[in-house]
Scaffold this motif. Sequence first.
Motif, PDB file in Angstrom:
ATOM      1  N   PRO A  14       0.816  -1.217   0.000  1.00  0.00           N
ATOM      2  CA  PRO A  14       0.000   0.000   0.000  1.00  0.00           C
ATOM      3  C   PRO A  14       0.852   1.272   0.000  1.00  0.00           C
ATOM      4  N   ALA A  15       0.217   2.376  -0.335  1.00  0.00           N
ATOM      5  CA  ALA A  15       0.881   3.678  -0.279  1.00  0.00           C
ATOM      6  C   ALA A  15       1.333   3.924   1.157  1.00  0.00           C
ATOM      7  N   PRO A  16       2.385   4.711   1.355  1.00  0.00           N
ATOM      8  CA  PRO A  16       2.910   4.940   2.706  1.00  0.00           C
ATOM      9  C   PRO A  16       1.854   5.376   3.730  1.00  0.00           C
ATOM     10  N   ASP A  17       0.990   6.327   3.375  1.00  0.00           N
ATOM     11  CA  ASP A  17      -0.051   6.765   4.317  1.00  0.00           C
ATOM     12  C   ASP A  17      -1.018   5.640   4.651  1.00  0.00           C
ATOM     13  N   ASP A  18      -1.330   4.816   3.657  1.00  0.00           N
ATOM     14  CA  ASP A  18      -2.225   3.680   3.889  1.00  0.00           C
ATOM     15  C   ASP A  18      -1.564   2.640   4.786  1.00  0.00           C
ATOM     16  N   ALA A  19      -0.273   2.423   4.577  1.00  0.00           N
ATOM     17  CA  ALA A  19       0.455   1.470   5.416  1.00  0.00           C
ATOM     18  C   ALA A  19       0.435   1.927   6.874  1.00  0.00           C
ATOM     19  N   ARG A  20       0.645   3.219   7.088  1.00  0.00           N
ATOM     20  CA  ARG A  20       0.599   3.763   8.444  1.00  0.00           C
ATOM     21  C   ARG A  20      -0.795   3.570   9.045  1.00  0.00           C
ATOM     22  N   SER A  21      -1.820   3.838   8.267  1.00  0.00           N
ATOM     23  CA  SER A  21      -3.196   3.689   8.756  1.00  0.00           C
ATOM     24  C   SER A  21      -3.502   2.244   9.136  1.00  0.00           C
ATOM     25  N   ILE A  22      -3.045   1.313   8.318  1.00  0.00           N
ATOM     26  CA  ILE A  22      -3.258  -0.109   8.614  1.00  0.00           C
ATOM     27  C   ILE A  22      -2.603  -0.460   9.942  1.00  0.00           C
ATOM     28  N   ARG A  23      -1.361  -0.033  10.104  1.00  0.00           N
ATOM     29  CA  ARG A  23      -0.633  -0.331  11.345  1.00  0.00           C
ATOM     30  C   ARG A  23      -1.325   0.287  12.546  1.00  0.00           C
ATOM     31  N   GLU A  24      -1.726   1.539  12.427  1.00  0.00           N
ATOM     32  CA  GLU A  24      -2.369   2.233  13.541  1.00  0.00           C
ATOM     33  C   GLU A  24      -3.720   1.610  13.892  1.00  0.00           C
ATOM     34  N   ARG A  25      -4.517   1.254  12.884  1.00  0.00           N
ATOM     35  CA  ARG A  25      -5.820   0.607  13.148  1.00  0.00           C
ATOM     36  C   ARG A  25      -5.647  -0.714  13.889  1.00  0.00           C
TER      37      ARG A  25
END
Length: 74
Positions: A14-25
């Motif tokens: 995923p795009a970097p922002d999406d990867a961060r969101s996945i991790r945070e969720r």
Amino acid sequence: MNLIREVRTHRRLPAPDDARSIRERAGVSQARLADELGVHRVTVARWESGTRQPRGALRLAYARLLLRLEEVSA
């Protein structure tokens, strides 16, 4: 067909922002994700900021881990 699965997973990073969101969720810290992948926390921060991208086997492992995190946090 394992090769095909690996190629698909590799391309699904995923795009970097999406990867961060996945991790945070999933409630996972950068440090914990880094430990799981055997890299430094700063490396994960760079991936999530878009300044670097994982390569080779590490890219595949990162993509797989994000996919699993996304599945369990959905």
